[in-house]
Design an enzyme around this catalytic site. Structure first.
Site, short mmCIF file in Angstrom:
data_model
loop_
_atom_site.label_atom_id
_atom_site.label_comp_id
_atom_site.label_asym_id
_atom_site.label_seq_id
_atom_site.Cartn_x
_atom_site.Cartn_y
_atom_site.Cartn_z
N SER A 136 0.84 -1.19 0.00
CA SER A 136 0.00 0.00 0.00
C SER A 136 0.87 1.24 0.00
CB SER A 136 -0.89 -0.03 1.25
OG SER A 136 -0.63 1.06 2.08
N LYS A 137 0.40 2.26 -0.71
CA LYS A 137 1.29 3.43 -0.84
C LYS A 137 1.41 4.19 0.47
CE LYS A 137 -2.25 6.11 -3.22
NZ LYS A 137 -2.73 6.41 -4.53
N ARG A 138 0.45 3.95 1.39
CA ARG A 138 0.56 4.65 2.67
C ARG A 138 1.55 3.96 3.59
NH1 ARG A 138 -4.02 6.22 0.96
NH2 ARG A 138 -4.90 4.14 1.00
N ARG A 139 1.64 2.63 3.46
CA ARG A 139 2.42 1.87 4.42
C ARG A 139 3.80 1.48 3.87
NH1 ARG A 139 -1.63 -2.24 5.54
NH2 ARG A 139 -0.96 -2.90 3.47
#
Ligand code: GLU
Length: 469
Positions: A234-237
């Site tokens: 995920s691009k957030r994590r």
């Protein structure tokens, strides 16, 4: 029939390593089949799209070898809006779709459950088009939809379990599911190779193909890429942007090879193989059905091997963006006029065997170009012990007396200085290394001193000695 595949990213963020993998798989498949690779930018979500993301996709693809001009496109989904609307109208006119003005709450009130899909309330009520009326596809009541998938065989879906899904919103705009099908159809796509997260959409999309009177494509749903906790990247994590890896100094050749090895391996238990072997041997139907672990540590090690395999001249070239700070790469700590290409060329082979990503070149060679070294204070404190001042004094004296300033003489001289104090070479070297480079680790010391030269070496050791008073 010419095979036509497409890669259809949505420009809603940085280009993802998972997307790069799908692109490469499509690219190789097209090549193996003598087919055509089409690039389509799915830019219909106006609120989330940005032109710079599209540019990012094009340049990232270019970087991993899918170069501009060597594929068909890019096409833009937004340019086909008329076709999407026409298809929705055709489905309505042929009775395969109907209008519905139910809200979610209406459906919930009737079915008594928020988890229940649409109940077909408007199927036969003859509601016409009108503001706020969504268009729903009439799915078959019986039978099955069999998807032909190169990786999964023939996943089969019960039609009665597929709800009458929306194909155009209340404002008349077609939804992604339909736009994606219509584009594939108008672009003559024969094989849809994409991530498995789209599999739930596939029976609906195949029904749309059939309802529009065109033979559906062959599908291939590739398992997703996950992190070490087996969560979907995920691009957030997670670090997922291809550009981030490029700017850190991963080689395109290592990156694309590694991406292809996620869930697949060439014959003979080999990992580092020429790209041509991957292009020959890759088979979609051999891709592992379980999700693939994107292991950054392994990628680093992999990249290090690719770096070491470069001819030195290519390694020197590959380092340039980090030595000068090109594009999105941060400038180095030295001024451009301080850089000395000959000195760099002299130490490059030593650095080449030690770094795993190209950005690591900077801390390894900065001592050569800066007027005084960047002292790592923790390293200084750890290294400069009782006796270091005297040791540095002796090193200066011995080095001053050297006739020839070369690696061998420097080494034997310092070894002798240490031996007088009963010190092994490692212990003797440490304070000299910190004095000259500012660090405890780096390139082999004596080669470094030879390149740095007598004067600068002595000035630095004397300066360190003064700090120890
Ligand atoms: N634009 C979609 C995505 O980026 C592509 C869907 C597809 O490949 O069919 O996920």
């Amino acid at each position: 029939m010419t095979v036509r595949v497409r890669f259809a990213p949505s420009p809603t963020g940085m280009f993802h390593v998972g997307g790069a993998r799908s692109a490469l798989q499509n690219w190789i498949y097209a090549k193996q089949q003598g087919g055509v690779f089409v690039l389509r930018i799915e830019d219909t979500d106006a609120a989330r799209n940005k032109p710079e993301w599209t540019e990012g996709i094009l340049s990232a693809l270019d970087w991993i070898g899918i170069s501009r001009g060597s594929y068909e496109g890019p096409y833009f989904q937004s340019a086909n809006a008329g076709e999407h609307r026409a298809a929705a109208a055709r489905l309505y006119e042929s009775g395969r779709a109907y209008y519905c003005d139910c809200t979610r709450e209406d459906v919930q009130a009737r079915t008594g459950s928020q988890y229940q899909g649409y109940d077909g309330y408007h199927r036969d009520r003859g509601l016409g088009p009108g503001p706020g009326n969504a268009l729903r596809f009439r799915t078959p009541d019986e039978g099955t939809t069999v998807v032909v998938d190169l990786i999964r065989g023939e996943p089969t879906f019960e039609n009665k379990l597929i709800e009458d899904f929306v194909i155009a919103r209340g404002d008349g705009s077609p939804v992604f599911l339909l736009a994606n099908v219509v584009d594939d159809m108008t672009m003559g796509i024969t094989h849809v190779i994409r991530a498995e997260e789209h599999l739930p959409n596939t029976p609906k999309q195949q029904l749309l193909w059939e309802a529009l009177g065109v033979k559906p494509p062959i599908w291939a749903h590739v398992p997703v890429v996950v992190n070490e906790k087996r969560q979907k990247l995920s691009k957030r994590r997670d670090k997922v942007a291809l550009e981030a890896y490029r700017d850190e100094g991963y080689l395109a050749g290592a990156m694309r090879n590694y991406l292809m090895l996620l869930g697949w391996a060439p014959s003979g238990d080999r990992e580092i193989v020429p790209w041509s072997v991957i292009e020959d041997e890759f088979r979609l139907d051999e891709v592992n059905l379980s999700s693939a672990f994107f292991d950054e540590k392994k990628l680093r090690a992999f990249n290090g091997e690719y770096i070491r395999a470069l001819p030195v001249a290519e390694f020197i070239d590959a380092c340039q963006p980090w030595l000068t700070g090109t594009g999105t790469i941060a400038p180095p700590p030295w001024q451009p006029e301080e850089f000395d290409a000959d000195a760099f060329a002299a130490v490059a082979p030593l650095a080449q065997t030690r770094i795993a990503v190209l950005s690591e070149i900077v801390p390894n060679v900065d001592f050569l170009f800066l007027a005084s070294p960047l002292i790592d204070e923790a390293a200084w404190t750890k290294t400069m012990k009782d006796g270091s001042a005297e040791l540095l004094d002796d090193a200066v004296a011995a080095f001053e007396a050297l006739e020839s300033w070369d690696t061998e003489s420097l080494k034997s001289t310092l070894e002798a200085v240490g031996a007088e104090r009963g010190l092994k070479l490692g212990k003797t070297q440490a304070p000299v290394r910190v004095a000259v480079t500012g660090r405890t680790v780096g390139l082999p010391l004596f080669e470094s001193l030879e390149v740095l030269g007598r004067e600068r070496t002595l000035t630095r050791i004397r300066a360190a000695r003064l700090r120890l008073v």
